[in-house]
Design a protein around this motif. Sequence first.
Motif, mmCIF file in Angstrom:
data_model
loop_
_atom_site.group_PDB
_atom_site.id
_atom_site.type_symbol
_atom_site.label_atom_id
_atom_site.label_comp_id
_atom_site.label_asym_id
_atom_site.label_seq_id
_atom_site.Cartn_x
_atom_site.Cartn_y
_atom_site.Cartn_z
ATOM 1 N N GLY A 199 0.823 -1.207 0.000
ATOM 2 C CA GLY A 199 0.000 0.000 0.000
ATOM 3 C C GLY A 199 0.858 1.259 0.000
ATOM 4 O O GLY A 199 0.365 2.353 0.263
ATOM 5 N N TYR A 200 2.157 1.081 -0.321
ATOM 6 C CA TYR A 200 3.073 2.235 -0.309
ATOM 7 C C TYR A 200 3.317 2.723 -1.726
ATOM 8 O O TYR A 200 3.809 1.988 -2.581
ATOM 9 N N MET A 201 2.977 3.971 -1.963
ATOM 10 C CA MET A 201 3.236 4.620 -3.255
ATOM 11 C C MET A 201 3.359 6.111 -2.984
ATOM 12 O O MET A 201 3.084 6.595 -1.889
ATOM 13 N N ARG A 202 3.807 6.870 -4.022
ATOM 14 C CA ARG A 202 3.823 8.332 -3.946
ATOM 15 C C ARG A 202 2.803 8.863 -4.915
ATOM 16 O O ARG A 202 2.798 8.403 -6.063
ATOM 17 N N PRO A 203 1.979 9.840 -4.551
ATOM 18 C CA PRO A 203 1.716 10.272 -3.182
ATOM 19 C C PRO A 203 1.215 9.103 -2.324
ATOM 20 O O PRO A 203 0.563 8.204 -2.853
ATOM 21 N N THR A 204 1.510 9.146 -1.022
ATOM 22 C CA THR A 204 1.064 8.076 -0.130
ATOM 23 C C THR A 204 -0.461 8.107 -0.002
ATOM 24 O O THR A 204 -1.108 9.097 -0.360
ATOM 25 N N LEU A 205 -1.031 6.994 0.481
ATOM 26 C CA LEU A 205 -2.476 6.943 0.673
ATOM 27 C C LEU A 205 -2.894 8.024 1.671
ATOM 28 O O LEU A 205 -2.185 8.313 2.629
ATOM 29 N N GLY A 206 -4.048 8.614 1.426
ATOM 30 C CA GLY A 206 -4.548 9.684 2.277
ATOM 31 C C GLY A 206 -5.453 9.155 3.377
ATOM 32 O O GLY A 206 -5.602 7.939 3.560
ATOM 33 N N THR A 207 -6.054 10.086 4.110
ATOM 34 C CA THR A 207 -7.034 9.721 5.135
ATOM 35 C C THR A 207 -8.378 9.486 4.454
ATOM 36 O O THR A 207 -8.568 9.873 3.286
ATOM 37 N N PRO A 208 -9.329 8.874 5.150
ATOM 38 C CA PRO A 208 -10.684 8.767 4.567
ATOM 39 C C PRO A 208 -11.227 10.145 4.161
ATOM 40 O O PRO A 208 -11.927 10.259 3.144
ATOM 41 N N ALA A 209 -10.877 11.201 4.899
ATOM 42 C CA ALA A 209 -11.360 12.551 4.536
ATOM 43 C C ALA A 209 -10.738 13.007 3.205
ATOM 44 O O ALA A 209 -11.407 13.654 2.392
ATOM 45 N N ASP A 210 -9.459 12.666 2.971
ATOM 46 C CA ASP A 210 -8.837 12.989 1.677
ATOM 47 C C ASP A 210 -9.566 12.253 0.555
ATOM 48 O O ASP A 210 -9.892 12.837 -0.483
#
Length: 361
Positions: A199-210
Amino acid sequence: MTRVRLPGLIDVHVHLREPGFTHKEDLASGTRAALAGGISTVLDMPNTSPPITSPDMLLAKARLAAAKAVSDVGLFVGATADIDAPYAACAPHAAGLKVYVNETFGSLRIESLPALMRIFQRWPGPGPIAVHAEGVALAACLALTRLYDQRLHVCHVARAADIQLIARAKSRGGQVTCEVTPHHLFLTQDDLPRLGALGYMRPTLGTPADRDALWEHLDCIDCFATDHAPHTLAEKQGENPPPGVPGLETMLPLLLTAVHERRLTLDQLVERLHYNPARIFGVPIEAETWTEVDLDARYTIDNSMLLTRCGWTPFAGMPIVGRVTRVVLRGQTVFEDGRVLALPGSGRVLFGALEECGASA
Ligand code: NCD
Ligand code: ZN
């Protein structure tokens, strides 16, 4: 069974990894994965080894693509900090100029303001400047776009503030477009305990709000794009996992599932995978080129169904409604019922990159 025909789909952000990283993917395996995912045109990124930053390199890669690709392929060129801007001569034959302002996989990072100013000054177009720029770096690129009268395409927008800033720039007449990936639409930091480095990538995963902010700004999202960035399972599970996840074979099924759930309409999907990508990057619309999908097919994503050389997906185990059943390219059936039928080299290289303009060989 509900079969529907979509016009030729375009993924504007993929890493086919050739030259230099063909143990992860190459122009043959990556374009086969594209067809299996219902995509008939991909725009390929320049962070290979060596990176694609000059007419000679662009021509060499175009020749490889012409021999190996089964989908159509357009090539990005990469910006460097060089004073003589070797990438600029590639402009007529490139999908656009890729600028890495934030840290990621590869050596193409641009870190200084003078270098960024030079890049915005020197790029002649017609393709846009495509940036990996998050947060304050995104604000800087939006300013430079206006100051140098450029056209900006923001890659893989992943944060609430970033999509809000782009919406604001658009409302003020900014020449800006953007793309969002399926992983930022369907995964969040809450999935990291389960996924680990997958689950690691750029941009990293955001929050549920993102994630929710991206869905709320659907009108502001011009393209869906995979940022298909394959690395081997061994690399991802090793000491220093590189950022990036594959996506070519899972994007359309995930989006069709969202259509089934009425979070998206089929028209909104086609706008973001066909009409807008074609317009923004000048991709020619081919006659008799289409993707047929079965809107009712139910199944679970499984690593064993993948054609990408890396052989894994962060979406394994996800229940899906919607399957790619056929892809037709210029009247030829190139994918049908799980099998790629196209021969290597049957894909076209776009933007005249096979012409020797500016290349010294
Ligand atoms: C990409 C890669 O592996 O090439 N990785 C990623 O996490 N997205 C690089 C990139 O697109 O920035
Ligand atoms: Zn990328």
